[in-house]
Design an enzyme around this catalytic site. Structure first.
Site, PDB file in Angstrom:
ATOM      1  N   GLU A   1      -6.568 -10.963  -4.877  1.00  0.00           N
ATOM      2  CA  GLU A   1      -6.023 -11.972  -3.922  1.00  0.00           C
ATOM      3  C   GLU A   1      -7.370 -13.063  -3.781  1.00  0.00           C
ATOM      4  OE1 GLU A   1      -5.960  -9.473  -0.723  1.00  0.00           O
ATOM      5  OE2 GLU A   1      -3.753  -9.557  -0.516  1.00  0.00           O
TER       6      GLU A   1
ATOM      7  N   GLN B   1      -9.980  -6.915  -6.449  1.00  0.00           N
ATOM      8  CA  GLN B   1      -9.411  -5.452  -6.633  1.00  0.00           C
ATOM      9  C   GLN B   1      -8.992  -5.419  -8.088  1.00  0.00           C
ATOM     10  OE1 GLN B   1      -6.793  -6.215  -3.290  1.00  0.00           O
ATOM     11  NE2 GLN B   1      -5.536  -4.468  -4.154  1.00  0.00           N
TER      12      GLN B   1
ATOM     13  N   ASP C   1       0.815  -1.300  -0.040  1.00  0.00           N
ATOM     14  CA  ASP C   1       0.047  -0.020   0.003  1.00  0.00           C
ATOM     15  C   ASP C   1       0.856   1.247  -0.112  1.00  0.00           C
ATOM     16  OD1 ASP C   1      -1.320  -2.410   1.176  1.00  0.00           O
ATOM     17  OD2 ASP C   1      -3.033  -0.902   2.278  1.00  0.00           O
TER      18      ASP C   1
HETATM   19  O1  IFM Z   1      -2.303  -4.702   0.728  1.00  0.00           O
HETATM   20  C1  IFM Z   1      -3.711  -4.684   0.660  1.00  0.00           C
HETATM   21  C2  IFM Z   1      -4.271  -5.815  -0.190  1.00  0.00           C
HETATM   22  O2  IFM Z   1      -3.950  -5.502  -1.530  1.00  0.00           O
HETATM   23  C3  IFM Z   1      -5.634  -6.306  -0.037  1.00  0.00           C
HETATM   24  N1  IFM Z   1      -5.769  -6.535   1.329  1.00  0.00           N
HETATM   25  C4  IFM Z   1      -5.591  -5.675   2.402  1.00  0.00           C
HETATM   26  C5  IFM Z   1      -4.010  -5.224   2.227  1.00  0.00           C
HETATM   27  C6  IFM Z   1      -3.742  -3.793   3.390  1.00  0.00           C
HETATM   28  O3  IFM Z   1      -4.456  -2.872   2.747  1.00  0.00           O
END
Ligand code: IFM
Length: 763
Positions: free
Chosen positions: A473, A588, A332
């Protein structure tokens, strides 16, 4: 235009969300937006950056310091406060311009009395250890008031308790709690001083009392009708990570100093510091008040959590709002927050990248753990760079069993993201010291890891990247994820450029590094793999780039259909048993993110085709997703599509509309990646800003609702003001700038001379 975020009326159900919404922070610590009478049950937390602890086999997480603002109130022996009393009037607000939190409550008290309480607090930006508070009481009728204020050592922990050997004590008029973390014995000390505003003729009794893990001063006095009684609290927090000999002594001295200086003077200094930050970072939108407040609020969060004081820590995925996500640093930071700092405060951007240099050894250990060479950065990184992510990171809501997830083992793109960040920093600032002081080593070690991870497929004469999890993911352990492969290629290219630069300009450094790392044998593979790495290409007809091998064979259902299959609102949709894993629904932005990062290498048609294809198939189960769709939408000339996603991103911490659970795991808190995404959507998206070191590019495409957009950019060490309206861009080279800078405004080259303004029409 307002800078105030306010909630009127006390709502018990909003206590948790308000803790995030009204958060104060100064990069060293975050103090949740809770009320003074709250305790750990209401999730009070003074969350410390970079201090971690592990209890038994529970998850390692950041430590919350004892709460130096705790204040309980009673009137004629009846406890008052939002938790106990009728509260006919209540409001809580945050002044994001000055980083000030305030509340005003009126409580019903015995005998028809009404007690009004007002408080204000801030965390020091000029002194990150300091927290100050002002608290006033006014009674409608004569009564006996009792205040219990001091330090509450009973802190909220998710996987605690982290503070052992808690020693509450009084020293003169000061209250102190010394403690140490269980795992590493890191000291944590909180000292508090208090002063009354000096109401003439008021007789006050003071007594020190210890209650459970609290050390408090009990102050009693007779309140006269309508008279305002005000006191100030000066709190200082020091830890064993601060490089001071005795954290306890430093905290004591610090809050005594603060008391001598006084609240008003300290508050004025703090406001001035906030003013300096806003001067560079503010973005003004005219024509759209909702967007304006939401964007400023996003920037406020980024400014509050930026580690300006240290390069040994970086920004956790939930900022400083608590212990969620183990207080860990994810991708992030590099991919979603870094651009804001790069364009507005390169020193902070440098700190963020230096953190990756400091944690290189942890990344090396992770590579060895999985049988690879080089540096495999932690998916969830803490102080040492070792991975805090577990192999069972989500719990099944139906069975209560831990689910095997592959975030830790398979999101290899994290090493490519780190390299992307370092190179972005270097390209924009030209600051070679980042490379010379460890950055080059990080880049080479990440490239080495990827070389040892890749497979050479002989019959296709190409390198492939197999068995990975991309940003999406929900689909774990896939082959040739387009985003990952492209980022791997970028890493190899950056490694090549780094070696070239070092060879040409710092030959001795280069040969020392290559020798020390034993890198000579890697050089041929580096070149070969760079040439022969497979990158998934747009389909000849549809132009869609398949997200990974076999994606097109998955069930192609609508988002509505997927949602209709959900049994439990908190069930995890991805991984082995998740209902999204066998479908084309993405968590995402994945391929769309790749197209955005490498937008200059793909045609308009390819970007448009992929945006249109993947957008209806994206669930946005991550707060990182909407801003990416906003960014690519502006690039393909559709600011109205982008606007919807911009607003979703920018309002996330105002509305609290985000996932609060992954399985049974609480994931609430603030969303700094989305905050960074909001800034990116506005500046890199709607304003169309990019920078290639010595030139700035501006290609405006404002949404219809915006009349104009004004902001600053720090480019090549100089500050430029930019104002964009519906038809023109005005650039102003700020006072103190000494060199010409070339901009391309919608393709037209413009030389911006020091301390001059220039306007250019763009349509
Ligand atoms: O890094 C992110 C990931 O891409 C999606 N789940 C949450 C994480 C932390 O924000």
């Amino acid at each position: 235009m307002s800078w105030i975020i306010e909630e009127k009326g006390y709502k018990k159900d909003n206590v948790e969300l308000n803790g995030n919404k009204f958060l104060l922070g100064n990069g060293y610590m975050g103090y949740r937006g809770t009320l003074e009478e709250f305790e750990k049950g209401q999730l009070v937390a003074c969350n410390l950056l970079g201090v971690y602890d592990k209890v038994g086999d529970k998850w390692r997480e950041p430590v919350n310091a004892p709460n130096g603002f705790y204040t309980g109130l009673s009137c004629d022996q009846t406890t008052l406060g939002t938790l106990n009393s009728e509260t006919p009037e209540h409001s809580q607000w945050l002044d994001i311009k000055s980083g000030l939190h305030s509340r005003r409550s009126v409580f019903s008290a015995p005998e028809g009395n009404r007690i009004e309480v007002e408080s204000q607090r801030f965390l020091g930006l000029f002194n990150v250890h300091l927290m100050c508070m002002k608290y006033s009481i006014k009674a409608a009728n004569k009564c006996n008031i009792e205040i219990k204020t001091g330090i509450d050592g009973e802190v909220w922990d998710i996987n605690g308790p982290h503070l052992t050997q808690l020693k509450p004590r009084a020293k003169g008029e000061q209250l102190v709690i010394d403690a140490a973390t269980g795992e590493l014995g890191c000291k944590v000390s909180v000292a508090e001083s208090m002063a009354f505003a000096g109401e003439a003729g008021v007789e006050m009794n003071q007594q020190i009392v210890a209650e459970d893990k609290k050390i408090l001063r009990k102050v009693t006095f007779k309140a006269q009708p309508g008279q305002v009684y005000t006191f100030f609290k000066y709190v200082s927090v020091y830890t064993g990570n601060d490089g001071v000999e005795d954290p306890s002594a430093s905290a004591e001295a610090d809050c005594l100093n603060a008391k001598t200086t006084g609240y008003d003077e300290l508050s004025a200094r703090n406001t001035a510091e906030w003013g300096k930050r806003w001067k560079i970072s503010d973005v003004k939108i005219s024509g759209d008040d909702t967007a304006q407040l939401a964007l400023r609020y996003s920037i406020y969060h980024l400014l509050s959590i930026a580690p300006a004081h240290s390069d040994k820590a970086s920004i956790p995925a939930r900022g400083l709002s608590g212990q969620v996500y183990k207080g860990a640093i994810f991708w992030d930071t590099e991919m979603f927050m870094l651009p804001f700092f790069l364009y507005t405060n390169p020193d902070i951007a440098r700190n963020l990248m230096r953190y990756r240099v400091h944690t290189l050894d942890g990344a090396r250990r992770k590579a060895v753990e999985y049988g690879y060479r080089g540096a495999y950065y932690a998916w969830e990184s803490q102080d040492t760079g070792d991975d805090a992510c577990t192999h069972f990171n989500v719990t099944d809501v139906f069975t209560g069993r831990p689910m095997r997830t592959y975030f830790r083992d398979k999101q290899i793109h994290i090493s490519t993201d780190v390299v992307y960040g370092i190179w972005q920093y270097f390209s924009m600032t030209g600051d070679e010291s980042i490379l010379l002081e460890g950055g080059a080593e990080v880049i080479l070690e990440c490239a080495r890891f990827l070389m040892s991870y890749a497979y050479f497929k002989k019959d296709k004469n190409r390198y492939e990247i197999l068995d990975v999890t991309g940003p999406d993911e929900y689909h774990e352990r896939v082959n040739n994820n387009a985003f990952t492969n492209k980022m791997v290629k970028n890493t190899l290219e950056v490694a090549g450029k780094t070696l070239k630069l070092l060879k040409e300009k710092h030959a001795a450094v280069c040969s020392e590094l290559v020798n020390r790392l034993g890198y000579e044998p890697e050089l041929d593979i580096l070149n070969e793999m760079n040439e022969l790495l497979y990158i998934p290409q747009p389909d000849g007809n549809s132009l869609v780039i398949e997200q990974f091998d076999g994606y097109h064979r998955l069930e192609d259902i609508s988002l509505k259909e997927l949602k209709s299959r959900i049994i439990d609102p908190n069930e995890y949709l991805g991984g082995g048993n998740g209902i999204a894993a066998t479908t084309k629904i993405l968590k995402q932005a994945d391929t769309v993110l790749m197209l955005n990062l490498f937008k200059d290498r793909y045609s308009y048609e390819v970007k448009k085709a992929n945006w249109e294809y993947y957008e209806p198939r994206t669930e946005h189960g991550s707060s990182l997703s909407p801003c990416v769709y906003a960014l690519l939408a502006t690039d393909i000339g559709n600011p109205e599509w982008a606007y919807k996603y911009f607003l979703k991103t920018a309002t996330i911490d105002l509305t609290g509309e985000s996932k609060q659970y992954a399985g049974t795991i609480y994931i609430g808190g603030t969303h700094p990646a989305a905050n960074g995404g909001a800034w990116m959507a506005a500046i890199l998206g709607f304003a169309g800003v990019s920078c290639s070191g010595s030139t700035g590019i501006i290609n405006p495409r404002l949404p219809a609702a915006w009349d104009s957009l004004e902001f600053n950019l720090v480019l090549g060490g100089q500050i430029f003001g930019v104002a964009i309206d519906k038809s023109s861009v005005t650039l102003h080279s700020e006072e103190g700038n000494t060199a010409d800078f070339i901009f391309y405004i919608a393709g037209q080259p413009v030389s911006c001379k020091p301390e001059q303004s220039i306007s250019v029409n763009y349509n």
